[in-house]
Design a protein around this motif. Structure first.
Motif, PDB file in Angstrom:
ATOM      1  N   UNK A 174      -6.507  -4.691  -0.769  1.00 33.20           N
ATOM      2  CA  UNK A 174      -6.627  -5.775  -0.433  1.00 33.20           C
ATOM      3  C   UNK A 174      -6.582  -6.634   1.164  1.00 33.20           C
ATOM      4  N   UNK A 175      -6.989  -5.180   1.957  1.00 32.26           N
ATOM      5  CA  UNK A 175      -7.633  -5.593   3.513  1.00 32.26           C
ATOM      6  C   UNK A 175      -8.941  -6.015   3.354  1.00 32.26           C
ATOM      7  N   UNK A 176      -9.731  -5.696   2.004  1.00 39.81           N
ATOM      8  CA  UNK A 176     -10.931  -6.510   1.842  1.00 39.81           C
ATOM      9  C   UNK A 176     -10.775  -7.787   1.469  1.00 39.81           C
ATOM     10  N   UNK A 177      -9.688  -7.785   0.659  1.00 37.99           N
ATOM     11  CA  UNK A 177      -9.388  -9.154   0.154  1.00 37.99           C
ATOM     12  C   UNK A 177      -8.796 -10.391   1.544  1.00 37.99           C
ATOM     13  N   UNK A 178      -8.072  -9.697   2.249  1.00 43.93           N
ATOM     14  CA  UNK A 178      -7.870 -10.319   3.649  1.00 43.93           C
ATOM     15  C   UNK A 178      -9.005 -10.861   4.332  1.00 43.93           C
ATOM     16  N   UNK A 215       1.228  -0.926   2.585  1.00 35.59           N
ATOM     17  CA  UNK A 215       0.608   0.006   1.257  1.00 35.59           C
ATOM     18  C   UNK A 215       2.212   0.759   1.330  1.00 35.59           C
ATOM     19  N   UNK A 216       3.058   1.489   0.475  1.00 35.21           N
ATOM     20  CA  UNK A 216       4.387   2.361   0.136  1.00 35.21           C
ATOM     21  C   UNK A 216       3.671   3.807  -0.619  1.00 35.21           C
ATOM     22  N   UNK A 217       4.487   4.069  -1.684  1.00 31.99           N
ATOM     23  CA  UNK A 217       3.527   4.748  -2.532  1.00 31.99           C
ATOM     24  C   UNK A 217       3.621   4.559  -3.998  1.00 31.99           C
ATOM     25  N   UNK A 218       4.819   3.040  -4.130  1.00 30.94           N
ATOM     26  CA  UNK A 218       4.772   2.598  -5.542  1.00 30.94           C
ATOM     27  C   UNK A 218       3.833   0.872  -5.011  1.00 30.94           C
ATOM     28  N   UNK A 219       4.015   0.371  -4.157  1.00 31.74           N
ATOM     29  CA  UNK A 219       3.755  -1.030  -4.009  1.00 31.74           C
ATOM     30  C   UNK A 219       2.707  -1.044  -3.091  1.00 31.74           C
ATOM     31  N   UNK A 220       1.491  -2.220  -2.836  1.00 34.05           N
ATOM     32  CA  UNK A 220       0.671  -2.631  -2.659  1.00 34.05           C
ATOM     33  C   UNK A 220       1.310  -4.106  -1.626  1.00 34.05           C
ATOM     34  N   UNK A 243       4.295  -8.078  -4.401  1.00 31.51           N
ATOM     35  CA  UNK A 243       3.778  -7.000  -4.142  1.00 31.51           C
ATOM     36  C   UNK A 243       2.232  -7.066  -5.175  1.00 31.51           C
ATOM     37  N   UNK A 244       1.116  -6.662  -5.020  1.00 31.03           N
ATOM     38  CA  UNK A 244       0.281  -6.774  -5.627  1.00 31.03           C
ATOM     39  C   UNK A 244      -0.550  -5.713  -5.820  1.00 31.03           C
ATOM     40  N   UNK A 245      -0.192  -4.185  -6.662  1.00 33.42           N
ATOM     41  CA  UNK A 245      -0.423  -3.116  -7.101  1.00 33.42           C
ATOM     42  C   UNK A 245       0.082  -3.742  -9.064  1.00 33.42           C
ATOM     43  N   UNK A 246      -1.320  -2.754  -8.609  1.00 33.15           N
ATOM     44  CA  UNK A 246      -2.353  -1.116  -8.391  1.00 33.15           C
ATOM     45  C   UNK A 246      -2.991  -2.124  -8.282  1.00 33.15           C
TER      46      UNK A 246
END
Length: 169
Positions: A67-71, A28-33, A58-61
């Motif tokens: 995302x961790x939960x989906x993985x 995770x970054x400020x603008x990206x997942x 990048x899957x943001x928003x």
């Protein structure tokens, strides 16, 4: 699959056919997942090898937690959580130098070049090694790096999010 394009899915499928091993990461970054798959194309580790194919989307928003939960729900488990601060510098038109301050590892420099032609792997590696040596440094021995990685994975809860550093010779 519902979160990525057909082109991204095709690219990921192609990677699974070419990879010798792989690791899945989220960032995770400020603008990206970001969901990342790092796959080795040689006999080194997909975790920290020197010649890897990387697939990234990048899957943001979507949040990092979602995302961790989906993985995790797809059957993966945490190997470790990492925390780092990164400064990236462009050395020339195709080479980046990343200075990372990693929990556990301390400071590391990573010289990176993205190539799309597998026939360039050996020459690119030699060019990067020449660049590193011209600065008076040597590449971190892959066996030592593997020991560091193993130690961190076994003890990451003691280091994640801290300023603590270990030394593995």
């Amino acid at each position: 699959r519902e979160y990525i394009s057909q082109e991204e899915a095709d690219s990921l499928h192609k990677l699974t056919k070419e990879a010798k091993s792989f690791s899945v990461r989220t960032r995770g970054t400020k603008d990206e997942t970001i969901l990342v798959v790092k796959a080795t194309v040689n006999d080194e580790s997909s975790s920290n090898g020197t010649a890897r194919i990387e697939w990234e989307v990048d899957l943001a928003p979507m949040t990092l937690e979602d995302m961790d939960a989906k993985v995790l729900s797809a059957g993966f488990a945490y190997q470790a959580k990492w925390s780092r601060a990164r400064d990236e510098y462009k050395l020339n038109h195709n080479t980046a130098l990343c200075i990372d301050k990693n929990a556990g590892y301390g400071y590391l420099a990573e010289f990176e070049r993205v190539i799309t032609d597998e026939s360039q792997i050996t020459e690119t590696r030699h060019e990067l090694l020449r660049m590193i040596r011209s600065l008076g440094y040597d590449e971190l021995d892959q066996d030592r790096l593997a020991r560091m990685f193993d130690f961190y994975n076994k003890n990451w809860r003691d280091y994640y999010g801290t300023e603590k550093v270990f030394e593995v010779l």
